[in-house]
Scaffold this motif. Structure first.
Motif, mmCIF file in Angstrom:
data_model
loop_
_atom_site.group_PDB
_atom_site.id
_atom_site.type_symbol
_atom_site.label_atom_id
_atom_site.label_comp_id
_atom_site.label_asym_id
_atom_site.label_seq_id
_atom_site.Cartn_x
_atom_site.Cartn_y
_atom_site.Cartn_z
ATOM 1 N N GLU A 162 0.828 -1.208 0.000
ATOM 2 C CA GLU A 162 0.000 0.000 0.000
ATOM 3 C C GLU A 162 0.863 1.260 0.000
ATOM 4 O O GLU A 162 0.603 2.220 -0.727
ATOM 5 C CB GLU A 162 -0.943 -0.001 1.216
ATOM 6 N N ASN A 163 1.896 1.261 0.829
ATOM 7 C CA ASN A 163 2.764 2.433 0.900
ATOM 8 C C ASN A 163 3.586 2.616 -0.374
ATOM 9 O O ASN A 163 3.888 3.741 -0.777
ATOM 10 C CB ASN A 163 3.686 2.343 2.116
ATOM 11 N N LEU A 164 3.968 1.502 -1.015
ATOM 12 C CA LEU A 164 4.690 1.596 -2.285
ATOM 13 C C LEU A 164 3.795 2.218 -3.353
ATOM 14 O O LEU A 164 4.232 3.064 -4.147
ATOM 15 C CB LEU A 164 5.153 0.202 -2.726
ATOM 16 N N ASN A 165 2.539 1.822 -3.363
ATOM 17 C CA ASN A 165 1.587 2.409 -4.308
ATOM 18 C C ASN A 165 1.395 3.890 -4.026
ATOM 19 O O ASN A 165 1.288 4.715 -4.946
ATOM 20 C CB ASN A 165 0.252 1.673 -4.215
ATOM 21 N N ALA A 166 1.369 4.254 -2.734
ATOM 22 C CA ALA A 166 1.249 5.670 -2.355
ATOM 23 C C ALA A 166 2.450 6.462 -2.839
ATOM 24 O O ALA A 166 2.314 7.588 -3.337
ATOM 25 C CB ALA A 166 1.114 5.779 -0.840
ATOM 26 N N LEU A 167 3.655 5.878 -2.704
ATOM 27 C CA LEU A 167 4.872 6.550 -3.182
ATOM 28 C C LEU A 167 4.800 6.759 -4.690
ATOM 29 O O LEU A 167 5.187 7.823 -5.198
ATOM 30 C CB LEU A 167 6.099 5.721 -2.807
ATOM 31 N N LYS A 168 4.298 5.757 -5.413
ATOM 32 C CA LYS A 168 4.132 5.907 -6.867
ATOM 33 C C LYS A 168 3.237 7.107 -7.184
ATOM 34 O O LYS A 168 3.559 7.940 -8.044
ATOM 35 C CB LYS A 168 3.533 4.633 -7.457
ATOM 36 N N HIS A 169 2.107 7.222 -6.478
ATOM 37 C CA HIS A 169 1.186 8.341 -6.722
ATOM 38 C C HIS A 169 1.844 9.682 -6.404
ATOM 39 O O HIS A 169 1.667 10.670 -7.138
ATOM 40 C CB HIS A 169 -0.080 8.178 -5.877
ATOM 41 N N LEU A 170 2.610 9.747 -5.314
ATOM 42 C CA LEU A 170 3.284 10.997 -4.937
ATOM 43 C C LEU A 170 4.308 11.408 -5.989
ATOM 44 O O LEU A 170 4.389 12.581 -6.368
ATOM 45 C CB LEU A 170 3.962 10.833 -3.573
ATOM 46 N N ILE A 171 5.088 10.446 -6.463
ATOM 47 C CA ILE A 171 6.098 10.742 -7.483
ATOM 48 C C ILE A 171 5.426 11.238 -8.760
ATOM 49 O O ILE A 171 5.823 12.258 -9.344
ATOM 50 C CB ILE A 171 6.969 9.502 -7.774
ATOM 51 N N ASN A 172 4.390 10.543 -9.210
ATOM 52 C CA ASN A 172 3.755 10.889 -10.491
ATOM 53 C C ASN A 172 2.982 12.201 -10.429
ATOM 54 O O ASN A 172 2.767 12.846 -11.458
ATOM 55 C CB ASN A 172 2.838 9.750 -10.943
ATOM 56 N N SER A 173 2.576 12.616 -9.222
ATOM 57 C CA SER A 173 1.827 13.878 -9.104
ATOM 58 C C SER A 173 2.749 15.085 -8.941
ATOM 59 O O SER A 173 2.303 16.232 -9.062
ATOM 60 C CB SER A 173 0.879 13.807 -7.905
#
Length: 579
Positions: A191-202
Motif C-alpha cells: 500500500e505504501n509503495l503504491n502511495a509513493l508511486k502516486h506521490l512521485i507521479n503527481s
C-alpha cells in the motif's frame, strides 16, 4: 538546472567515476540506477555538498536551484511529540508564527521601516513555499497517499514506511527545484509503495530517485541515468524502453563482435604465414608487410566495442542443500501470539512443508519480522522445528547477521571457511573480487551487505531458508539472479517480501496477515488482490510474457542465432506496447 561534465572521483581503494557527464533539467523525473557499490549514494552526496569532495571536472548547479533530500537511512525521532501535521508543516508554521509576531511588534514599535523590511522578507519566503495554500496542498498529498487518517497522529507512533512517505511529502511541499531521494521504497509495504508511486507521479518538479524497485521503475520515470563500471549513460524515456534499447544494442554488439572475431582470426592466420615465410626469406618487404599486418590487427582489437552497460555480470546465487528431506512438515506454528505496546498477532497457525516456498504478506508494523525471527531463534512452545532441519536466516537488520568491524574475508572465515583463498574463490560468484574483500563490512553499501547475507545463506547449505526482505537494496540484476536461485532451490523458503515480482515469480502461495492473524492465500487470489490495488488487469502475465521472450532472445544470442533473435526482438517490441 544541474550539469556535470567529465567528473572523476575515487577513494583510495576504489575508483568510482571516470569523466562522467549528465544533466538534470526541469520537468524530469529521473531514475538513478546501477549495481550495488557502484557509487550512486556518493554521487548524491557530491551533488548535495560539492565542497566536501575533491573531484576533477565540472559540476555546475544553478545558484537559484533549491535541493531537497530524502535520505536512505532516515530515522524516527522518538523524543519529539510532534504530530504529522506539525512535522510536515514545520517550516510553514515557523514562518506563519514569525509573520504574526512581526505584525504584533509593529503595533507598538517606532522602527517600522526595519520591521516592514523583515515582514516583506518573511512574507516572500512564505509565498515561495505556497504558504497561502499550504494546508490545502498538504491535505491533498495525504489523501493521495491514503494517509489523511494520520494527520493528527504523533510522528513517534508511525511505522517506518509511513514515516518515509511523510518525509517525501514534507520535501515536496517545501517546493524545492530538485528533490533527491535515495531508495525511498526500501521496506515499504504494497500500500505504501503504491502511495509513493502516486506521490512521485503527481509531483511537478524535478526528481532524482535512486531505486531498484521494478514497480516504480516501470511506472514513474521519464529519464534514466545508469552508473556502471565508473561510467554513466543517460536515456530519455521509460525504464522499460531503456531495457529494450539495451537488448537491441547487445544484439548488435554481439553480431559485430562475431564478425570482428572472424576477421581477427583471418588476420592471425595471415600473420602466422608471414612469420613463417620470414624465417627463411629475410627480404625487407616481407618484414614491412608483417609489421603492417600486426598494426592493422592491433587497430582492429582497439576498435572492438566495449559496452559496460550492455553486458553486466549477473551474480551466481546457488542455494544448495546438504540434506534434502521427503515431503514432511519442517516448521509448525501453533497458536502463536506476539504483543509489544499492543497486540500484533494472535492465534497464528500454519505449517511449512519441506519444499514449500511461501511469502508472508502484510502491512508495515504488523509483526512479520518478529515472527520470522522467533522461528529462527526457536525458543517458544508455539513454534516447532523438525529435528532434521538446518535453518539459515537473512535479516532485514543486517547487523544481526553481519559484524560491521569484520572485513569481508574475516566474516566468512568466522562462518566456517578454511582459507582466504577459499573465501575469495567463493565470493567471486557474488561480485566481490580484488581488494574489496579486505574492506570492513561497515564501509559497504546496503546492497553489498545484503549480497553478503545471501552468500552466507547459500554457503550454509541449509534446507530451510528464512528470508526477511531479501531484495531490499539489491540491484535488478541481483534480484533476477535471486529469483532464479529460489526457483531452483529444493528446500523450504519462508520469505517476507513487498516485491510483487519476487512473490509472483517464486512463491507457491502466500500467508497474508489479516485482522491480527494469518490466513493462507493461493497465488491466483493474491494476483487478483494485487490487480485490484496496483496493476491493470493481466499486467503481471504480460510482464511474464515479456520476460519469457527476453530469455529466448538471450538463448538465441548465446547460440549466435542472430536471425532468430531479430524475429524475437520484434515480438518483444509488440509485447512492450501492451505494458
Amino acid at each position: 538546472m544541474i550539469k556535470v561534465e567529465n567528473l572523476s572521483f575515487s577513494f583510495p581503494q576504489k575508483e568510482l567515476y571516470t569523466n562522467i557527464s549528465f544533466t538534470l533539467e526541469e520537468g524530469q523525473h529521473c531514475a538513478f540506477i546501477g549495481t550495488s557499490g557502484s557509487g550512486k549514494s556518493t554521487l548524491i552526496d557530491i551533488l548535495m555538498d560539492p565542497e566536501r569532495y575533491l573531484f576533477e571536472g565540472k559540476l555546475e548547479i544553478d545558484p537559484t536551484c533549491k535541493i531537497g533530500h530524502v535520505s536512505q537511512f532516515s530515522q524516527l525521532d522518538k523524543t519529539k511529540e510532534t504530530t504529522v501535521f506539525e512535522y510536515i508543516g514545520e517550516e510553514f508554521i515557523t514562518l506563519q508564527n514569525e509573520i504574526t509576531a512581526i505584525c504584533t511588534e509593529m503595533e507598538t514599535s517606532t522602527d517600522l521601516d526595519s520591521l516592514l523590511e523583515k515582514y516583506q522578507f518573511t512574507l516572500d519566503a512564505f509565498d515561495s513555499m505556497g504558504g497561502a495554500d499550504f494546508e490545502s496542498n498538504m491535505n491533498k498529498k495525504l489523501n493521495l497517499a491514503n494517509l489523511m487518517k494520520l494527520k493528527d497522529v504523533k510522528v513517534s507512533d508511525l511505522s517506518g514506511g509511513e514515516f518515509k512517505l511523510i518525509q517525501v511529502m514534507k520535501e515536496m511541499l517545501s517546493h524545492p527545484d530538485l528533490i533527491i531521494m535515495d531508495e525511498p521504497d526500501v521496506f515499504l509495504d504494497f500500500e505504501n509503495l503504491n502511495a509513493l508511486k502516486h506521490l512521485i507521479n503527481s509531483h511537478k518538479g524535478m526528481l532524482l530517485v535512486v531505486t531498484h524497485n521494478r514497480y516504480l521503475l516501470n511506472h514513474c520515470f521519464n529519464k534514466i541515468i545508469h552508473l556502471e563500471n565508473t561510467e554513466i549513460q543517460e536515456f530519455d524515456g521509460r525504464y522499460i524502453d531503456y531495457n529494450f534499447s539495451l537488448l537491441q544494442t547487445k544484439m548488435e554488439l554481439q553480431e559485430i563482435a562475431v564478425a570482428e572475431q572472424e576477421e581477427i582470426e583471418r588476420y592471425d592466420n595471415i600473420i602466422d604465414n608471414l612469420r613463417a615465410i620470414a624465417t627463411y626469406n629475410s627480404e625487407a618487404s616481407r618484414g614491412r608487410a608483417l609489421k603492417a599486418r600486426v598494426r592493422f590487427q592491433e587497430r582492429l582489437e582497439a576498435r572492438r566495442i566495449k559496452a559496460p552497460f550492455v553486458d553486466i555480470k549477473q551474480p551466481t546465487i546457488n542455494f544448495g542443500i546438504d540434506h534434502e528431506m521427503e515431503d514432511t512438515v519442517v516448521v509448525n506454528v501453533n497458536n502463536y501470539r506476539v504483543a509489544f505496546d499492543e497486540l500484533l498477532l494472535d492465534n497464528v497457525n500454519f505449517e511449512i512443508k519441506s519444499t514449500d516456498k511461501v511469502a508472508i504478506i502484510g502491512p508495515n508494523g504488523t509483526g512479520k519480522t518478529t515472527l520470522l525471527r522467533d522461528i529462527f531463534i526457536n525458543n517458544q512452545a508455539s513454534i516447532e522445528i523438525n529435528a532434521d532441519v538446518k535453518v539459515a536466516y537473512l535479516s532485514q537488520n543486517q547487523g544481526e547477521v553481519l559484524t560491521d568491524s569484520n572485513t569481508i574475508l574475516e566474516e566468512f572465515i568466522d562462518a566456517g571457511f578454511q582459507t582466504y583463498d577459499e573465501v575469495r574463490s567463493y565470493l567471486s560468484n557474488y561480485g566481490f573480487e580484488g581488494e574489496i574483500v579486505n574492506q570492513k563490512i561497515a564501509s559497504l553499501s546496503g546492497g553489498e551487505k545484503n549480497m553478503l547475507q545471501l552468500a552466507k545463506v547459500a554457503a550454509s547449505k541449509a534446507n530451510v531458508l528464512l528470508l526477511d526482505e531479501p531484495t531490499s537494496h539489491l540491484d535488478i540484476y541481483t534480484q533476477i539472479a535471486l529469483e532464479k536461485a529460489i526457483v531452483d532451490y529444493n528446500g523450504a523458503i519462508l520469505m517476507i517480501s513487498h516485491d510483487f515480482y519476487s512473490v509472483v515469480n517464486g512463491m507457491d502461495y502466500v500467508l497474508i496477515i489479516d485482522d491480527k492473524t494469518i490466513r493462507k492465500m493461493s497465488m491466483r487470489k493474491f494476483r487478483q488482490m494485487i490487480y485490484a490495488s496496483h496493476f491493470d488487469r493481466d499486467y503481471l502475465e504480460k510482464e511474464q510474457n515479456k520476460k519469457a521472450l527476453e530469455m529466448k532472445i538471450e538463448l538465441a544470442l548465446k547460440d549466435t542465432n542472430f536471425e532468430l533473435a531479430k524475429v524475437l526482438v520484434e515480438e518483444l517490441e509488440e509485447q512492450i506496447k501492451l505494458l
